[in-house]
Motif scaffolding. Structure first.
Motif, PDB file in Angstrom:
ATOM      1  N   GLY A   1       0.820  -1.205   0.000  1.00 56.77           N
ATOM      2  CA  GLY A   1       0.000   0.000   0.000  1.00 56.77           C
ATOM      3  C   GLY A   1       0.854   1.254   0.000  1.00 56.77           C
ATOM      4  O   GLY A   1       1.816   1.377   0.756  1.00 56.77           O
TER       5      GLY A   1
ATOM      6  N   GLY B   1      -0.256   4.317   0.699  1.00 64.63           N
ATOM      7  CA  GLY B   1      -0.755   5.340   1.608  1.00 64.63           C
ATOM      8  C   GLY B   1       0.102   5.513   2.843  1.00 64.63           C
ATOM      9  O   GLY B   1       1.097   4.807   3.055  1.00 64.63           O
ATOM     10  N   ALA B   2      -0.328   6.443   3.686  1.00 59.76           N
ATOM     11  CA  ALA B   2       0.458   6.762   4.876  1.00 59.76           C
ATOM     12  C   ALA B   2       0.619   5.566   5.796  1.00 59.76           C
ATOM     13  O   ALA B   2       1.602   5.457   6.522  1.00 59.76           O
ATOM     14  CB  ALA B   2      -0.211   7.925   5.627  1.00 59.76           C
TER      15      ALA B   2
ATOM     16  N   GLY C   1       0.443   2.337   4.643  1.00 57.64           N
ATOM     17  CA  GLY C   1       0.763   1.165   3.842  1.00 57.64           C
ATOM     18  C   GLY C   1       1.944   0.406   4.413  1.00 57.64           C
ATOM     19  O   GLY C   1       2.786   0.959   5.121  1.00 57.64           O
TER      20      GLY C   1
ATOM     21  N   TRP D   1      -5.661  -0.214   6.645  1.00 59.11           N
ATOM     22  CA  TRP D   1      -6.296   0.792   5.800  1.00 59.11           C
ATOM     23  C   TRP D   1      -5.713   2.179   6.012  1.00 59.11           C
ATOM     24  O   TRP D   1      -5.255   2.517   7.104  1.00 59.11           O
ATOM     25  CB  TRP D   1      -7.801   0.807   6.073  1.00 59.11           C
ATOM     26  N   ASP D   2      -5.726   2.979   4.946  1.00 56.22           N
ATOM     27  CA  ASP D   2      -5.201   4.332   5.022  1.00 56.22           C
ATOM     28  C   ASP D   2      -6.033   5.195   5.964  1.00 56.22           C
ATOM     29  O   ASP D   2      -5.516   6.102   6.616  1.00 56.22           O
ATOM     30  CB  ASP D   2      -5.185   4.972   3.630  1.00 56.22           C
ATOM     31  N   GLU D   3      -7.335   4.933   6.045  1.00 54.05           N
ATOM     32  CA  GLU D   3      -8.222   5.658   6.929  1.00 54.05           C
ATOM     33  C   GLU D   3      -8.867   4.683   7.906  1.00 54.05           C
ATOM     34  O   GLU D   3      -9.279   3.586   7.518  1.00 54.05           O
ATOM     35  CB  GLU D   3      -9.316   6.383   6.129  1.00 54.05           C
TER      36      GLU D   3
ATOM     37  N   ARG E   1      -5.700  -1.538  -1.694  1.00 56.31           N
ATOM     38  CA  ARG E   1      -4.854  -0.498  -1.115  1.00 56.31           C
ATOM     39  C   ARG E   1      -4.045  -0.961   0.075  1.00 56.31           C
ATOM     40  O   ARG E   1      -3.342  -0.179   0.686  1.00 56.31           O
ATOM     41  CB  ARG E   1      -5.735   0.689  -0.688  1.00 56.31           C
ATOM     42  N   SER E   2      -4.157  -2.202   0.413  1.00 52.28           N
ATOM     43  CA  SER E   2      -3.449  -2.670   1.604  1.00 52.28           C
ATOM     44  C   SER E   2      -2.687  -3.932   1.292  1.00 52.28           C
ATOM     45  O   SER E   2      -2.960  -4.619   0.330  1.00 52.28           O
ATOM     46  CB  SER E   2      -4.449  -2.931   2.740  1.00 52.28           C
TER      47      SER E   2
END
Length: 417
Positions: A45, A47-48, A50, A260-262, A409-410
């Protein structure tokens, strides 16, 4: 603690191989996109929050490893190339690898998406000694699938796995029976499965860092540090272990976890994500011919608090609906104490080979309907891919459409361990 050696040992065939695909996810991405050759590639991932699911060997040269936060990986390698995971694609390639292995070796025990044990004592009649069988397998995987692999061989599965790790990357190492003790002696004790960080710390207090030093400990001391695992580890250390294939199915588990990113705060969304994961795990069980007698739910909050909850099933199952019911019930019990979920995992445990049908309760009433539906879904997914259909309850209109390169995303780790 000295290993016994006989004349028979000197001619004993190291017929257990451990084949491990090198940086499997990353190697597939490099194969599929030659522009990535030689670059520092990771799968995971972006994202922040990931995490790294797999790293190419150029990335590993910078200290990047799987399960590392992506933010740390970026700091170690500013030129990092991050590729989103394509889990279904990796599973299809895994199936191709395993199918290839079966064309050469009759006895294959797949233990994860990218590794397997093989008993090649029968195959040598057609293909020669174990080192020739191993070389043939590696050559065919390279030529037919375009992927690197490493193989270790020994008279036991434990030492074969250690040998394959020593052979990496893209290597082959066969350890003769009479050389097992000498091969293991200088290696750190941590290479033996079952000797974790706590055991290593206990051994280090005794001045024991290598397997050779471990062999010198009295059995009573070893038992005090390692507990009930001590006799098994002692046999591995002195080269007398002869454990082969097919003896660890009940001790393995299979699952997935995602970050998850969020943070997830909507209970309906948590249930939806858990349902997707339960279906994924169940599909893997069915594909491998396994059923589970237990399931585990793992949850992590934004502050890092992690809990695991488990349940033993009355009847073994490979149904996503059955797993979903249990993991959602486990989450409901913890919902008040963990209103925000950063990571969740679903794992099937106490696995057994599926030998001739599910329990009668799985084939009657509501369960029968799900059994038939999931069988039909498996056929559709196998033919058209995972995105071809899904439960209505797991479809989120806000999710972006899946692209050809995957939209997950993960990081997911569909491993047996």
């Amino acid at each position: 603690m000295q290993a016994a050696r006989t004349g028979e040992d000197r001619t004993e065939i190291p017929g257990i191989l451990h084949l491990d695909m090198d940086a499997f996810f990353a190697s597939i991405e490099v194969r599929d996109d030659p522009a990535l050759q030689g670059r520092r590639v990771v799968v995971g991932g972006a994202g922040a929050r990931g995490v790294v699911a797999a790293a190419s060997y150029p990335a590993r040269e910078r200290g990047i490893r799987s399960a590392m936060p992506m933010s740390t990986a970026r700091r170690l390698a500013p030129d990092l190339v991050i590729v989103p995971p394509r889990i279904d694609h990796y599973r299809r390639v895994s199936a191709q690898v395993m199918e290839l292995l079966h064309t050469v070796v009759a006895e294959v025990e797949q233990i994860s998406v990218d590794e397997a044990f093989l008993d090649v004592r029968g195959a040598q009649r057609l293909f020669g000694p174990p080192e020739q069988v191993a070389a043939l397998l590696r050559q065919r995987i390279r030529e037919e699938l375009g992927l690197p692999s490493s193989v270790g061989g020994s008279v036991s599965r434990a030492v074969a796995k250690i040998a394959s790790a020593q052979a990496k990357p893209d290597g082959l190492l066969i350890v003769p029976a009479q050389r097992t003790a000498a091969f293991l002696a200088p290696l750190p004790v941590g290479v033996i499965s079952g000797v974790g960080p706590r055991a290593q710390a206990g051994l280090e207090k005794l001045g024991v860092r290598t397997i050779g030093q471990l062999r010198e400990l009295p059995p009573s001391t070893l038992a005090r540090v390692l507990g009930p695992r001590a006799p098994k580890i002692a046999r591995i250390a002195d080269g007398t272990d002869r454990t082969g294939l097919g003896r660890r199915v009940r001790d393995r588990s299979l699952g997935t976890e995602r970050t998850w990113d969020e943070d997830l705060t909507d209970p309906a969304e948590v249930r939806r994500r858990l349902t997707v994961m339960a279906d994924d795990v169940a599909r893997d069980l069915r594909r491998r011919g396994l059923i589970a007698r237990g399931t585990v739910l793992k949850l992590r909050s934004p502050d890092g608090t992690t809990i695991t909850r488990s349940v033993t099933l009355e009847q073994p199952t490979a149904s996503g609906e059955r797993l979903r019911e249990h993991v959602v019930a486990l989450w409901e019990r913890e919902r008040a104490s963990m209103p925000r979920v950063r990571l969740a995992g679903v794992r099937a445990t106490h696995l057994e080979r599926h030998a001739g049908g599910l329990a009668q309760s799985e084939l009657t009433g509501r369960s029968a309907g799900w059994h038939e539906l999931e069988a039909a879904m498996d056929q559709a997914v196998e033919r058209f891919g995972r995105s071809s259909l899904a439960r209505g309850s797991t479809v989120n209109p806000a999710d972006p459409p899946a692209s050809g390169h995957g939209s997950q995303r993960s990081a997911e780790r569909p491993k047996l361990d």
